[in-house]
Design an enzyme around this catalytic site. Structure first.
Site, mmCIF file in Angstrom:
data_model
loop_
_atom_site.group_PDB
_atom_site.id
_atom_site.type_symbol
_atom_site.label_atom_id
_atom_site.label_comp_id
_atom_site.label_asym_id
_atom_site.label_seq_id
_atom_site.Cartn_x
_atom_site.Cartn_y
_atom_site.Cartn_z
ATOM 1 N N LEU A 183 -9.774 -15.665 -14.270
ATOM 2 C CA LEU A 183 -8.882 -16.642 -14.899
ATOM 3 C C LEU A 183 -7.469 -16.451 -14.369
ATOM 4 O O LEU A 183 -6.887 -15.376 -14.487
ATOM 5 C CB LEU A 183 -8.908 -16.490 -16.423
ATOM 6 C CG LEU A 183 -8.216 -17.610 -17.217
ATOM 7 C CD1 LEU A 183 -8.872 -17.761 -18.589
ATOM 8 C CD2 LEU A 183 -6.731 -17.364 -17.400
ATOM 9 N N HIS A 194 -2.894 -4.201 -20.339
ATOM 10 C CA HIS A 194 -1.613 -4.507 -19.716
ATOM 11 C C HIS A 194 -0.823 -5.445 -20.627
ATOM 12 O O HIS A 194 -1.397 -6.279 -21.329
ATOM 13 C CB HIS A 194 -1.867 -5.178 -18.360
ATOM 14 C CG HIS A 194 -0.654 -5.333 -17.504
ATOM 15 N ND1 HIS A 194 0.238 -6.367 -17.665
ATOM 16 C CD2 HIS A 194 -0.185 -4.591 -16.471
ATOM 17 C CE1 HIS A 194 1.201 -6.260 -16.777
ATOM 18 N NE2 HIS A 194 0.972 -5.188 -16.037
#
Length: 340
Positions: free
Chosen positions: A126, A230
């Site tokens: 994505l 992250h």
């Protein structure tokens, strides 16, 4: 209008540019012409072959700006991972060390190399250009995969996974990698990242530890990022958690990011999607809907307020513009979900 459709060979240059923009760590899109061409060819085959069960098939979509014709994003699904190229994870476990004589009981966390997700379906690849990260576009790019899976469930496994990017330090490097590199791999992160991206994973089985690793023996900075995502990945993880995905203790080998999973039938957007006939009329709905046709190789989907569901008639009202983009005629079936 933004339109999702299957990737074609004509999209190679755009896909390569996305691979460049996505940067290091995005291993599913390496900047490698042969690998990218293979992904496109593999996707084209997958969209056009008849299957009754998940196998070695990959479905790669592109997001097109219908006004400019520009490809601004991509999203994908792997039908069954690890069948030909092994998919490795570390599994987190707890072992008990007990001494009755000393009245001591220690619960110690370990990491064990495994292939437990072999055969699972994976949502992946994505990416959305930054200038388009607004007005539900990112949410649509994620959820449109569930519309496709809901329409073609026989092509996918009962278990669906998503690998989330792990935490990095101020220099943009994963702290978890450092100890692994020093002890086992002796190659730098970009090299390992590139090898994985082009499908060369044999070194993992050859060099990675074969026995459980005691987490307490790792450097503190490596321990702290186990299962952490992250900073830029937190919104994606939150979205998947709302869909019903959960972390069961599996982490990435190199950055320790979590892999989350859900049963296909329990994914919220799969369960709540509706397959209904369409009627074409000018409409301005109150909600933003993601709408897809029910095709396979000609799958198309878009989103906006130019569609609304008529509960009484059990029909989806869509504008003529949307109907044309999705190649839908009056009375055809479409599948939709609410993006709001």
């Amino acid at each position: 209008m933004l339109l999702i459709r299957p990737i074609t060979t004509a999209d190679f240059a755009a896909l390569k540019q996305i691979a460049v923009e996505s940067g290091p760590g995005f291993t599913s899109l390496p900047v490698h012409d042969e690998r990218l061409q293979h992904k496109i060819a593999h996707a084209s085959h997958s969209f056009n072959v008849d299957v009754s069960a998940p196998g070695d098939h990959g479905y790669l979509f592109v997001l097109e700006d219908c006004i400019t014709g520009e490809i601004v994003g991509t999203t994908g699904i792997e039908a069954a991972v690890g069948l030909h190229t092994p998919l490795y994870h570390f599994q987190q476990n707890t072992v008990i060390h007990h001494s009755a004589e000393l009245n001591v009981l220690n619960q110690l966390k370990t990491l064990t190399l495994c292939n437990d997700y072999t055969g699972a379906s994976e949502i992946c690849t994505l990416f959305l250009r930054e200038s388009y990260r607004r007005n539900h576009a990112g949410r649509f790019l994620s959820k449109v995969r569930f519309l496709f899976m809901a329409e073609h469930p026989q092509r996918f496994s009962d278990i669906v996974i998503a690998e989330m990017r792990g935490a990095t330090n101020a220099e943009g490097k994963p702290p978890f990698w450092n100890w692994l590199q020093n002890l086992f791999l002796t190659i730098d992160f970009p090299t390992a990242d590139k090898l994985i991206g082009v499908g060369k994973k044999a070194f993992i089985a050859e060099l990675m530890p074969r026995h459980p690793i005691y987490v307490g023996l790792l450097p503190t900075e490596a321990q702290q990022v186990i299962g952490q995502v992250h900073e830029n990945t937190k919104p994606a993880l939150k979205m998947l958690e709302k869909e019903g995905f959960k972390h069961r203790g599996y982490i990435d080998l190199f950055d320790a990011g979590p892999t989350v999973e859900a049963r296909l039938q329990d994914i919220r957007s799969v369960a709540l999607s509706r397959r209904v006939p369409v009627t074409i009329k000018e409409v301005r709905g109150e909600r933003t809907l993601a709408v897809a046709n029910t095709a396979l190789s000609e799958f198309k989907a878009s989103f906006g307020k130019n569609a609304q569901f008529d509960e009484q008639q059990q029909q989806l009202q869509i504008s003529a513009e949307l109907a044309a983009a999705l190649q839908l005629a009056e009375g055809d079936f479409a599948r939709f979900i609410n993006l709001d």
